[in-house]
Design a protein around this motif. Structure first.
Motif, PDB file in Angstrom:
ATOM      1  N   ASP A  20       0.830  -1.213   0.000  1.00 42.63           N
ATOM      2  CA  ASP A  20       0.000   0.000   0.000  1.00 42.63           C
ATOM      3  C   ASP A  20       0.861   1.259   0.000  1.00 42.63           C
ATOM      4  O   ASP A  20       0.500   2.270  -0.608  1.00 42.63           O
ATOM      5  CB  ASP A  20      -0.919   0.010   1.226  1.00 42.63           C
ATOM      6  N   GLU A  21       2.003   1.193   0.665  1.00 42.02           N
ATOM      7  CA  GLU A  21       2.868   2.372   0.774  1.00 42.02           C
ATOM      8  C   GLU A  21       3.813   2.519  -0.417  1.00 42.02           C
ATOM      9  O   GLU A  21       4.065   3.640  -0.872  1.00 42.02           O
ATOM     10  CB  GLU A  21       3.695   2.281   2.058  1.00 42.02           C
ATOM     11  N   GLU A  22       4.334   1.398  -0.904  1.00 43.67           N
ATOM     12  CA  GLU A  22       5.402   1.464  -1.905  1.00 43.67           C
ATOM     13  C   GLU A  22       5.044   0.866  -3.260  1.00 43.67           C
ATOM     14  O   GLU A  22       5.801   1.009  -4.214  1.00 43.67           O
ATOM     15  CB  GLU A  22       6.649   0.746  -1.369  1.00 43.67           C
ATOM     16  N   GLY A  23       3.912   0.175  -3.374  1.00 39.36           N
ATOM     17  CA  GLY A  23       3.538  -0.451  -4.633  1.00 39.36           C
ATOM     18  C   GLY A  23       4.302  -1.736  -4.894  1.00 39.36           C
ATOM     19  O   GLY A  23       5.147  -2.159  -4.102  1.00 39.36           O
ATOM     20  N   LEU A  24       4.020  -2.355  -6.028  1.00 39.98           N
ATOM     21  CA  LEU A  24       4.658  -3.630  -6.365  1.00 39.98           C
ATOM     22  C   LEU A  24       6.174  -3.500  -6.473  1.00 39.98           C
ATOM     23  O   LEU A  24       6.911  -4.382  -6.041  1.00 39.98           O
ATOM     24  CB  LEU A  24       4.095  -4.165  -7.684  1.00 39.98           C
ATOM     25  N   ASP A  25       6.643  -2.389  -7.012  1.00 41.37           N
ATOM     26  CA  ASP A  25       8.086  -2.211  -7.188  1.00 41.37           C
ATOM     27  C   ASP A  25       8.811  -2.056  -5.856  1.00 41.37           C
ATOM     28  O   ASP A  25      10.015  -2.317  -5.764  1.00 41.37           O
ATOM     29  CB  ASP A  25       8.379  -0.983  -8.062  1.00 41.37           C
ATOM     30  N   GLY A  26       8.089  -1.622  -4.826  1.00 42.33           N
ATOM     31  CA  GLY A  26       8.725  -1.397  -3.532  1.00 42.33           C
ATOM     32  C   GLY A  26       8.732  -2.603  -2.625  1.00 42.33           C
ATOM     33  O   GLY A  26       9.292  -2.552  -1.520  1.00 42.33           O
ATOM     34  N   LEU A  27       8.133  -3.695  -3.085  1.00 37.77           N
ATOM     35  CA  LEU A  27       8.089  -4.906  -2.252  1.00 37.77           C
ATOM     36  C   LEU A  27       9.338  -5.742  -2.472  1.00 37.77           C
ATOM     37  O   LEU A  27       9.626  -6.168  -3.592  1.00 37.77           O
ATOM     38  CB  LEU A  27       6.850  -5.733  -2.596  1.00 37.77           C
ATOM     39  N   ASN A  28      10.095  -5.961  -1.412  1.00 31.70           N
ATOM     40  CA  ASN A  28      11.211  -6.905  -1.454  1.00 31.70           C
ATOM     41  C   ASN A  28      11.380  -7.500  -0.065  1.00 31.70           C
ATOM     42  O   ASN A  28      10.903  -6.950   0.934  1.00 31.70           O
ATOM     43  CB  ASN A  28      12.505  -6.227  -1.933  1.00 31.70           C
ATOM     44  N   HIS A  93      -6.416  -0.260  -2.300  1.00 31.15           N
ATOM     45  CA  HIS A  93      -5.132  -0.954  -2.541  1.00 31.15           C
ATOM     46  C   HIS A  93      -4.800  -0.864  -4.039  1.00 31.15           C
ATOM     47  O   HIS A  93      -5.022  -1.823  -4.788  1.00 31.15           O
ATOM     48  CB  HIS A  93      -5.220  -2.417  -2.099  1.00 31.15           C
ATOM     49  N   PRO A  94      -4.276   0.274  -4.505  1.00 32.89           N
ATOM     50  CA  PRO A  94      -4.085   0.484  -5.948  1.00 32.89           C
ATOM     51  C   PRO A  94      -3.209  -0.562  -6.625  1.00 32.89           C
ATOM     52  O   PRO A  94      -3.372  -0.822  -7.826  1.00 32.89           O
ATOM     53  CB  PRO A  94      -3.434   1.872  -6.005  1.00 32.89           C
ATOM     54  N   TRP A  95      -2.274  -1.157  -5.909  1.00 31.38           N
ATOM     55  CA  TRP A  95      -1.386  -2.163  -6.502  1.00 31.38           C
ATOM     56  C   TRP A  95      -2.128  -3.435  -6.872  1.00 31.38           C
ATOM     57  O   TRP A  95      -1.643  -4.240  -7.688  1.00 31.38           O
ATOM     58  CB  TRP A  95      -0.255  -2.500  -5.515  1.00 31.38           C
ATOM     59  N   PHE A  96      -3.299  -3.662  -6.270  1.00 27.26           N
ATOM     60  CA  PHE A  96      -4.049  -4.905  -6.456  1.00 27.26           C
ATOM     61  C   PHE A  96      -4.383  -5.135  -7.929  1.00 27.26           C
ATOM     62  O   PHE A  96      -4.161  -6.215  -8.468  1.00 27.26           O
ATOM     63  CB  PHE A  96      -5.327  -4.825  -5.607  1.00 27.26           C
ATOM     64  N   VAL A  97      -4.926  -4.100  -8.587  1.00 26.98           N
ATOM     65  CA  VAL A  97      -5.317  -4.271  -9.981  1.00 26.98           C
ATOM     66  C   VAL A  97      -4.095  -4.484 -10.861  1.00 26.98           C
ATOM     67  O   VAL A  97      -4.139  -5.234 -11.847  1.00 26.98           O
ATOM     68  CB  VAL A  97      -6.155  -3.066 -10.460  1.00 26.98           C
ATOM     69  N   GLN A  98      -2.970  -3.870 -10.516  1.00 29.39           N
ATOM     70  CA  GLN A  98      -1.743  -4.066 -11.294  1.00 29.39           C
ATOM     71  C   GLN A  98      -1.211  -5.486 -11.131  1.00 29.39           C
ATOM     72  O   GLN A  98      -0.613  -6.040 -12.061  1.00 29.39           O
ATOM     73  CB  GLN A  98      -0.702  -3.042 -10.866  1.00 29.39           C
ATOM     74  N   ALA A  99      -1.434  -6.087  -9.968  1.00 33.11           N
ATOM     75  CA  ALA A  99      -0.981  -7.463  -9.743  1.00 33.11           C
ATOM     76  C   ALA A  99      -1.685  -8.433 -10.682  1.00 33.11           C
ATOM     77  O   ALA A  99      -1.115  -9.457 -11.067  1.00 33.11           O
ATOM     78  CB  ALA A  99      -1.218  -7.864  -8.289  1.00 33.11           C
ATOM     79  N   PHE A 100      -2.921  -8.122 -11.071  1.00 33.69           N
ATOM     80  CA  PHE A 100      -3.648  -8.994 -11.993  1.00 33.69           C
ATOM     81  C   PHE A 100      -2.946  -9.089 -13.341  1.00 33.69           C
ATOM     82  O   PHE A 100      -3.036 -10.116 -14.019  1.00 33.69           O
ATOM     83  CB  PHE A 100      -5.071  -8.468 -12.194  1.00 33.69           C
ATOM     84  N   GLY A 101      -2.280  -8.014 -13.727  1.00 35.85           N
ATOM     85  CA  GLY A 101      -1.623  -8.018 -15.035  1.00 35.85           C
ATOM     86  C   GLY A 101      -0.188  -8.493 -15.010  1.00 35.85           C
ATOM     87  O   GLY A 101       0.414  -8.659 -16.070  1.00 35.85           O
ATOM     88  N   SER A 154       0.770   4.856  -9.079  1.00 42.04           N
ATOM     89  CA  SER A 154       2.077   4.306  -9.432  1.00 42.04           C
ATOM     90  C   SER A 154       2.941   5.339 -10.154  1.00 42.04           C
ATOM     91  O   SER A 154       4.141   5.475  -9.870  1.00 42.04           O
ATOM     92  CB  SER A 154       1.882   3.068 -10.311  1.00 42.04           C
ATOM     93  N   LEU A 155       2.339   6.079 -11.080  1.00 37.78           N
ATOM     94  CA  LEU A 155       3.077   7.094 -11.826  1.00 37.78           C
ATOM     95  C   LEU A 155       3.578   8.197 -10.897  1.00 37.78           C
ATOM     96  O   LEU A 155       4.742   8.622 -10.984  1.00 37.78           O
ATOM     97  CB  LEU A 155       2.177   7.688 -12.908  1.00 37.78           C
ATOM     98  N   THR A 156       2.703   8.662 -10.006  1.00 37.55           N
ATOM     99  CA  THR A 156       3.098   9.729  -9.074  1.00 37.55           C
ATOM    100  C   THR A 156       4.254   9.279  -8.196  1.00 37.55           C
ATOM    101  O   THR A 156       5.214  10.027  -7.956  1.00 37.55           O
ATOM    102  CB  THR A 156       1.900  10.144  -8.202  1.00 37.55           C
ATOM    103  N   ARG A 157       4.193   8.041  -7.713  1.00 38.77           N
ATOM    104  CA  ARG A 157       5.277   7.506  -6.872  1.00 38.77           C
ATOM    105  C   ARG A 157       6.587   7.458  -7.649  1.00 38.77           C
ATOM    106  O   ARG A 157       7.649   7.823  -7.143  1.00 38.77           O
ATOM    107  CB  ARG A 157       4.888   6.113  -6.372  1.00 38.77           C
ATOM    108  N   ARG A 158       6.522   7.029  -8.910  1.00 37.49           N
ATOM    109  CA  ARG A 158       7.743   6.925  -9.720  1.00 37.49           C
ATOM    110  C   ARG A 158       8.321   8.308 -10.008  1.00 37.49           C
ATOM    111  O   ARG A 158       9.537   8.517  -9.937  1.00 37.49           O
ATOM    112  CB  ARG A 158       7.442   6.194 -11.028  1.00 37.49           C
ATOM    113  N   LEU A 159       7.456   9.266 -10.332  1.00 37.76           N
ATOM    114  CA  LEU A 159       7.934  10.619 -10.621  1.00 37.76           C
ATOM    115  C   LEU A 159       8.586  11.254  -9.400  1.00 37.76           C
ATOM    116  O   LEU A 159       9.594  11.960  -9.509  1.00 37.76           O
ATOM    117  CB  LEU A 159       6.775  11.488 -11.108  1.00 37.76           C
ATOM    118  N   ARG A 160       8.037  11.011  -8.234  1.00 32.79           N
ATOM    119  CA  ARG A 160       8.619  11.558  -7.011  1.00 32.79           C
ATOM    120  C   ARG A 160      10.001  10.971  -6.751  1.00 32.79           C
ATOM    121  O   ARG A 160      10.911  11.669  -6.293  1.00 32.79           O
ATOM    122  CB  ARG A 160       7.700  11.274  -5.825  1.00 32.79           C
TER     123      ARG A 160
END
Length: 230
Positions: A20-28, A93-101, A154-160
């Motif tokens: 929720d805080e970091e998105g799919l790219d932030g999960l490790n 949970h915005p990352w949820f829909v991206q996980a489907f793809g 996701s875009l806003t997080r990446r731009l920041r």
């Protein structure tokens, strides 16, 4: 936190918070281990891969969607409630829909939801194969409706992360997009209304409008099938 105090459920809940805080790219696993006050290697004892962790997180979130009681609710009210609940979940949970793809997702939570959807449309009067199609149509609409807002997060997080001034970049892009759109008469007419000041924004109540239009179509199809001679 010693390894033996970790449980799959605690790991999945911490992963959801991180996603929720970091998105799919932030999960490790290292970041997750730090959140759990544990070594990444201890997490691996319970969940073997990042992909598996995303799958478990997605499936766990299905419990947030209340499944309407089909014995006390008409099919259309039930369909609206479940679709609206799913859309709200995707918004939280915005990352949820991206996980489907990008991930293979399955599990008991997802299966329970899918089974309930089939029950709704069979109650409406669709044969099993058409109930499956109706449920898939609504799910695709819900996912598609949530994709825009999820992509924006996701875009806003990446731009920041890239230069720190995401708001300025977004504002500049929207201004350029609106300038181009003004060359086209129907877009110009839309942008001239106060409610459409943001070129990229969907009109108010677009989700509700689209969902009810789909259900209207289902209802008309079911009514037509009952007419004499059909």
């Amino acid at each position: 936190m010693p390894r033996n105090t970790l449980t799959p459920d605690r790991i999945v809940r911490a992963a959801i918070e991180l996603l929720d805080e970091e998105g799919l790219d932030g999960l490790n696993m290292r970041s997750l281990g730090g959140r759990l006050n544990s070594a990444a290697t201890a997490v691996y004892w319970h969940v073997k891969t990042k992909d598996e962790l995303v799958r478990l997180a997605v499936d766990a979130l299905y419990d947030e969607v209340e499944l309407p009681d089909l014995d006390s609710t008409d099919w259309r009210t039930a369909a609206t409630a479940q679709a609206t609940g799913m859309h709200a979940l995707l918004t939280r949970h915005p990352w949820f829909v991206q996980a489907f793809g990008s991930h293979l997702v399955y599990g008991p939570g997802m299966a329970r939801s899918d089974n309930h959807s089939l029950g709704i449309y069979e109650k409406a009067g669709f044969a099993p194969a058409d109930a499956d199609r109706a449920a898939a149509t609504v799910l695709m609409f819900v996912l598609g409706s949530a994709l825009g807002p999820a992509s924006q997060v996701s875009l806003t997080r990446r731009l920041r992360k890239n230069d720190g001034d995401a708001e300025r970049q977004l504002a500049d892009t929207l201004a350029r997009s609106a300038e181009i759109a003004m060359r086209f008469p129907l877009l110009r007419e839309r942008l001239d209304t106060p409610a459409a000041a943001d070129y990229a924004a969907a009109p108010d109540n677009s989700f509700e409008f689209g969902l009810q239009a789909i259900l209207d179509g289902f209802e008309a199809r079911l009514a037509a099938a009952k007419r004499p001679g059909r």
